[in-house]
Design a protein around this motif. Structure first.
Motif, PDB file in Angstrom:
ATOM      1  N   ALA A 223     -40.828  24.083  31.166  1.00  0.00           N
ATOM      2  CA  ALA A 223     -41.432  24.752  30.012  1.00  0.00           C
ATOM      3  C   ALA A 223     -41.561  26.242  30.317  1.00  0.00           C
ATOM      4  CB  ALA A 223     -42.783  24.134  29.729  1.00  0.00           C
ATOM      5  N   PHE A 224     -40.450  26.894  30.512  1.00  0.00           N
ATOM      6  CA  PHE A 224     -40.426  28.296  30.927  1.00  0.00           C
ATOM      7  C   PHE A 224     -40.940  29.226  29.828  1.00  0.00           C
ATOM      8  CE2 PHE A 224     -38.389  32.326  30.503  1.00  0.00           C
ATOM      9  CZ  PHE A 224     -38.538  32.885  31.751  1.00  0.00           C
ATOM     10  N   LYS A 225     -41.763  30.220  30.222  1.00  0.00           N
ATOM     11  CA  LYS A 225     -42.138  31.292  29.295  1.00  0.00           C
ATOM     12  C   LYS A 225     -41.852  32.632  29.951  1.00  0.00           C
ATOM     13  CE  LYS A 225     -45.824  28.970  26.766  1.00  0.00           C
ATOM     14  NZ  LYS A 225     -47.226  29.049  26.315  1.00  0.00           N
ATOM     15  N   SER A 226     -41.487  33.618  29.144  1.00  0.00           N
ATOM     16  CA  SER A 226     -41.273  34.963  29.685  1.00  0.00           C
ATOM     17  C   SER A 226     -42.615  35.684  29.795  1.00  0.00           C
ATOM     18  CB  SER A 226     -40.338  35.755  28.773  1.00  0.00           C
ATOM     19  OG  SER A 226     -40.965  35.965  27.518  1.00  0.00           O
ATOM     20  N   SER A 227     -42.641  36.726  30.633  1.00  0.00           N
ATOM     21  CA  SER A 227     -43.902  37.473  30.782  1.00  0.00           C
ATOM     22  C   SER A 227     -44.234  38.224  29.489  1.00  0.00           C
ATOM     23  CB  SER A 227     -43.845  38.417  31.985  1.00  0.00           C
ATOM     24  OG  SER A 227     -42.831  39.383  31.831  1.00  0.00           O
ATOM     25  N   LEU A 228     -43.198  38.620  28.733  1.00  0.00           N
ATOM     26  CA  LEU A 228     -43.466  39.293  27.452  1.00  0.00           C
ATOM     27  C   LEU A 228     -44.198  38.342  26.507  1.00  0.00           C
ATOM     28  CD1 LEU A 228     -42.875  41.912  25.730  1.00  0.00           C
ATOM     29  CD2 LEU A 228     -40.988  40.615  24.744  1.00  0.00           C
TER      30      LEU A 228
ATOM     31  N   ALA B 209     -29.949  39.614  31.081  1.00  0.00           N
ATOM     32  CA  ALA B 209     -30.437  38.275  30.726  1.00  0.00           C
ATOM     33  C   ALA B 209     -31.915  38.301  30.345  1.00  0.00           C
ATOM     34  CB  ALA B 209     -30.226  37.324  31.896  1.00  0.00           C
ATOM     35  N   LEU B 210     -32.655  39.209  30.974  1.00  0.00           N
ATOM     36  CA  LEU B 210     -34.109  39.227  30.750  1.00  0.00           C
ATOM     37  C   LEU B 210     -34.472  39.697  29.341  1.00  0.00           C
ATOM     38  CD1 LEU B 210     -36.731  41.501  31.010  1.00  0.00           C
ATOM     39  CD2 LEU B 210     -37.042  39.084  31.539  1.00  0.00           C
ATOM     40  N   ALA B 211     -33.829  40.778  28.895  1.00  0.00           N
ATOM     41  CA  ALA B 211     -34.206  41.325  27.583  1.00  0.00           C
ATOM     42  C   ALA B 211     -33.965  40.284  26.477  1.00  0.00           C
ATOM     43  CB  ALA B 211     -33.477  42.643  27.321  1.00  0.00           C
TER      44      ALA B 211
ATOM     45  N   THR C  94     -28.369  44.258  35.737  1.00  0.00           N
ATOM     46  CA  THR C  94     -27.999  42.838  35.882  1.00  0.00           C
ATOM     47  C   THR C  94     -29.172  41.962  35.486  1.00  0.00           C
ATOM     48  OG1 THR C  94     -26.469  43.384  37.639  1.00  0.00           O
ATOM     49  CG2 THR C  94     -27.141  41.084  37.501  1.00  0.00           C
ATOM     50  N   LYS C  95     -30.379  42.359  35.905  1.00  0.00           N
ATOM     51  CA  LYS C  95     -31.531  41.560  35.479  1.00  0.00           C
ATOM     52  C   LYS C  95     -31.761  41.743  33.977  1.00  0.00           C
ATOM     53  CE  LYS C  95     -36.098  39.980  35.876  1.00  0.00           C
ATOM     54  NZ  LYS C  95     -37.481  40.112  36.259  1.00  0.00           N
ATOM     55  N   PHE C  96     -31.660  42.992  33.536  1.00  0.00           N
ATOM     56  CA  PHE C  96     -31.975  43.312  32.141  1.00  0.00           C
ATOM     57  C   PHE C  96     -31.085  42.548  31.155  1.00  0.00           C
ATOM     58  CE2 PHE C  96     -32.000  45.997  28.340  1.00  0.00           C
ATOM     59  CZ  PHE C  96     -33.340  46.288  28.222  1.00  0.00           C
TER      60      PHE C  96
ATOM     61  N   ALA D 130     -35.495  44.377  41.493  1.00  0.00           N
ATOM     62  CA  ALA D 130     -35.522  43.386  40.406  1.00  0.00           C
ATOM     63  C   ALA D 130     -35.966  42.063  41.015  1.00  0.00           C
ATOM     64  CB  ALA D 130     -34.145  43.251  39.781  1.00  0.00           C
ATOM     65  N   VAL D 131     -37.088  41.567  40.490  1.00  0.00           N
ATOM     66  CA  VAL D 131     -37.642  40.315  41.014  1.00  0.00           C
ATOM     67  C   VAL D 131     -37.421  39.221  39.982  1.00  0.00           C
ATOM     68  CG1 VAL D 131     -39.729  39.182  41.872  1.00  0.00           C
ATOM     69  CG2 VAL D 131     -39.436  41.631  42.204  1.00  0.00           C
ATOM     70  N   ARG D 132     -37.005  38.059  40.459  1.00  0.00           N
ATOM     71  CA  ARG D 132     -36.905  36.904  39.558  1.00  0.00           C
ATOM     72  C   ARG D 132     -37.933  35.883  39.997  1.00  0.00           C
ATOM     73  NH1 ARG D 132     -32.226  39.432  39.906  1.00  0.00           N
ATOM     74  NH2 ARG D 132     -30.928  39.702  38.070  1.00  0.00           N
ATOM     75  N   VAL D 133     -38.998  35.821  39.231  1.00  0.00           N
ATOM     76  CA  VAL D 133     -40.088  34.877  39.512  1.00  0.00           C
ATOM     77  C   VAL D 133     -40.819  34.675  38.186  1.00  0.00           C
ATOM     78  CG1 VAL D 133     -41.705  36.739  40.159  1.00  0.00           C
ATOM     79  CG2 VAL D 133     -42.150  34.438  40.966  1.00  0.00           C
ATOM     80  N   GLU D 134     -41.310  33.471  37.949  1.00  0.00           N
ATOM     81  CA  GLU D 134     -42.115  33.255  36.735  1.00  0.00           C
ATOM     82  C   GLU D 134     -43.563  33.180  37.176  1.00  0.00           C
ATOM     83  OE1 GLU D 134     -41.420  29.623  34.554  1.00  0.00           O
ATOM     84  OE2 GLU D 134     -42.873  30.193  33.014  1.00  0.00           O
ATOM     85  N   ALA D 135     -44.349  34.164  36.781  1.00  0.00           N
ATOM     86  CA  ALA D 135     -45.729  34.249  37.271  1.00  0.00           C
ATOM     87  C   ALA D 135     -46.612  34.892  36.210  1.00  0.00           C
ATOM     88  CB  ALA D 135     -45.758  35.079  38.546  1.00  0.00           C
TER      89      ALA D 135
ATOM     90  N   GLN E 112     -40.555  46.711  38.035  1.00  0.00           N
ATOM     91  CA  GLN E 112     -40.707  46.671  36.578  1.00  0.00           C
ATOM     92  C   GLN E 112     -39.445  46.139  35.909  1.00  0.00           C
ATOM     93  OE1 GLN E 112     -41.925  49.199  38.526  1.00  0.00           O
ATOM     94  NE2 GLN E 112     -43.906  48.271  38.140  1.00  0.00           N
ATOM     95  N   ASN E 113     -39.634  45.262  34.937  1.00  0.00           N
ATOM     96  CA  ASN E 113     -38.531  44.941  34.048  1.00  0.00           C
ATOM     97  C   ASN E 113     -38.269  46.171  33.190  1.00  0.00           C
ATOM     98  OD1 ASN E 113     -37.960  42.274  34.800  1.00  0.00           O
ATOM     99  ND2 ASN E 113     -39.613  41.462  33.529  1.00  0.00           N
ATOM    100  N   GLY E 114     -37.040  46.315  32.738  1.00  0.00           N
ATOM    101  CA  GLY E 114     -36.695  47.516  31.987  1.00  0.00           C
ATOM    102  C   GLY E 114     -35.801  48.383  32.841  1.00  0.00           C
TER     103      GLY E 114
ATOM    104  N   PRO F  22     -29.009  30.048  31.036  1.00  0.00           N
ATOM    105  CA  PRO F  22     -30.451  30.265  31.201  1.00  0.00           C
ATOM    106  C   PRO F  22     -30.820  30.767  32.588  1.00  0.00           C
ATOM    107  CG  PRO F  22     -29.960  28.002  30.521  1.00  0.00           C
ATOM    108  CD  PRO F  22     -28.654  28.695  30.661  1.00  0.00           C
ATOM    109  N   LEU F  23     -31.902  31.557  32.623  1.00  0.00           N
ATOM    110  CA  LEU F  23     -32.421  32.125  33.868  1.00  0.00           C
ATOM    111  C   LEU F  23     -33.232  31.109  34.668  1.00  0.00           C
ATOM    112  CD1 LEU F  23     -34.067  35.447  32.610  1.00  0.00           C
ATOM    113  CD2 LEU F  23     -32.398  35.288  34.447  1.00  0.00           C
ATOM    114  N   PHE F  24     -33.453  29.938  34.092  1.00  0.00           N
ATOM    115  CA  PHE F  24     -34.425  28.984  34.620  1.00  0.00           C
ATOM    116  C   PHE F  24     -33.893  27.583  34.372  1.00  0.00           C
ATOM    117  CE2 PHE F  24     -35.036  30.831  30.537  1.00  0.00           C
ATOM    118  CZ  PHE F  24     -34.809  29.740  29.733  1.00  0.00           C
TER     119      PHE F  24
HETATM  120  C1  LIG Z   1     -37.600  35.956  33.088  1.00  0.00           C
HETATM  121  C2  LIG Z   1     -38.492  36.293  34.243  1.00  0.00           C
HETATM  122  C3  LIG Z   1     -39.552  35.250  34.441  1.00  0.00           C
HETATM  123  C4  LIG Z   1     -37.602  36.300  35.481  1.00  0.00           C
HETATM  124  O1  LIG Z   1     -38.196  36.851  36.567  1.00  0.00           O
HETATM  125  C5  LIG Z   1     -39.119  37.640  34.005  1.00  0.00           C
HETATM  126  O2  LIG Z   1     -38.788  38.604  34.654  1.00  0.00           O
HETATM  127  C6  LIG Z   1     -40.135  37.838  32.960  1.00  0.00           C
HETATM  128  O3  LIG Z   1     -40.421  36.938  32.173  1.00  0.00           O
HETATM  129  O4  LIG Z   1     -40.657  38.966  32.917  1.00  0.00           O
END
Ligand SMILES: CC(C)(CO)C(=O)C(=O)O
Ligand SMILES: NC(=O)C1=CN([C@@H]2O[C@H](COP(=O)(O)OP(=O)(O)OC[C@H]3O[C@@H](n4cnc5c(N)ncnc54)[C@H](OP(=O)(O)O)[C@@H]3O)[C@@H](O)[C@H]2O)C=CC1
Length: 316
Positions: free
Chosen positions: A259-264, A195-197, A191-193, A127-132, A105-107, A252-254
């Motif tokens: 054309a990156f989008k966040s999961s939020l 940049a991610l937040a 560390t993920k949070f 902490a996973v870094r993937v755009e999905a 989970q992010n957060g 940037p994380l990407f």
């Molecule tokens: C920024 C990214 C894609 C990195 O994994 C991510 O965690 C998200 O958008 O939720």
């Protein structure tokens, strides 16, 4: 080794799918139309990389009932942050003596919420870094190259390096996910949070791609201010980033040409329940607790909370 993916979503589906492709015994826990489609047609991994599309279709075991799976070595806990407690309460049939529950989970809160249910020794912060994202039922969409572009950092909540997690990291790497083992779970999460937040908050509020946010001077400056605020809250919580780590988080994380989008942002676009509370709410609450000023986060939290209430696509 036996794996269960609890919550076969974008991340769980991708990570579990690559493990299954690498001949591991992976059981997928899903529900609703997504489960029906996986059972009927298999789990589809669709990779979209600069317009080029490739797919893998996997025949897998999928169920909504953990009792049908039984004990496993690793549970990859793939639900959204707001489902943590409800889904967490369903893990018991999967638990053996040494089962590791690995959060993605992010957060900042999911591992600690699960440790209340199963104890510190059972939980691993990940902490996973993937755009999905999820496509139509049964389909996981992964952006970027099919393999080797995602990272998965893990640390036992007990802060001990265990052989089970050394093994996990080895298996993930063999399945083309770059995994690393740390002994500091809070550092992994923060560390993920860091940049991610800011990335999630800005892409969702501005309704712009990551490249657009970084390509526009005012939003780029705002991003840097958000990183500084998050680092100040981390510091107050006892997670101390070296100045160069904070500066690195301002990049940037990407790749900027995508054309990156966040999961939020994607959840808002789909009118889904969002992780605004788990991301911005969690930060703002901590800031208030430690008396750290976070005016930029407070502003974006207010705006996104209203969007979640009235609807992202609302027009008067
Ligand atoms: C920024 C990214 C894609 C990195 O994994 C991510 O965690 C998200 O958008 O939720
Ligand atoms: N997407 C991304 O690019 C990234 C996401 N993350 C983080 O990973 C976490 C998961 O995100 P993501 O994969 O995008 O989420 P998804 O919404 O794609 O996947 C979550 C899945 O879990 C399912 N689920 C929830 N509760 C249950 C249950 N009780 N039984 C069976 N299935 C259940 C959901 O089903 P239903 O739809 O029916 O609710 C959904 O299919 C989030 O915290 C996110 O922030 C981290 C890195 C990147």
């Amino acid at each position: 080794m036996r794996f269960a993916i609890f919550g076969t979503g974008a991340v769980g589906g991708y990570v579990g799918g690559l493990l299954a492709l690498n001949n591991h015994k992976v059981s997928f826990i899903a529900r609703g139309a997504h489960l029906a489609a996986i059972r009927e047609k298999g789990l589809t991994l669709r990779y979209i990389n600069q317009g080029e599309v490739k797919t893998d279709v996997l025949k897998v075991f999928a169920t909504d009932n953990p009792e049908e799976v039984g004990e496993v070595d690793y549970i990859i806990f793939g639900v959204k942050a707001f489902d943590t407690i409800e889904a967490g309460n369903m893990l018991q049939p999967l638990m053996g003596h040494e089962t590791a529950i690995i959060t993605i989970q992010n957060g900042l809160d999911a591992p600690h919420q699960l440790s209340i249910l199963y104890g510190n020794d059972s939980v691993v912060a990940g902490a996973v870094r993937v755009e999905a994202t999820l496509g139509e039922p049964g389909v996981v969409i992964k952006y970027g190259p099919a393999r080797d572009s995602s990272t998965f950092e893990v640390a036992e909540l007990s802060e001990v390096r265990t052989t089970r997690m050394e093994k996990f990291v080895e298996l993930l790497n063999a399945a083309h996910i770059k995994a690393t083992l740390s002994d500091d779970p809070n550092m992994v999460l923060w560390t993920k949070f860091l940049a991610l937040a800011p990335t999630a908050a800005l892409t969702a509020t501005a309704r712009a791609h990551g490249g657009e946010v970084f390509g526009f001077e005012l939003t780029k400056q705002l991003y840097a201010a958000l990183v500084d605020e998050a680092a100040a809250v981390a510091n107050a919580e006892g997670v101390h980033f070296a100045p160069e780590m904070v500066e690195r988080a301002k990049h940037p994380l990407f790749p900027l040409d995508t054309a990156f989008k966040s999961s939020l942002q994607r959840d808002f676009e789909k009118d889904h329940h969002t992780e605004v509370e788990a991301l911005l709410g969690a930060l703002v609450k901590r800031a208030h607790k430690y008396n750290v000023p976070v005016p930029h986060f407070e502003t974006l939290y207010a705006l996104l909370s209203l969007s979640a209430k009235v609807g992202y696509h609302y027009s008067a």
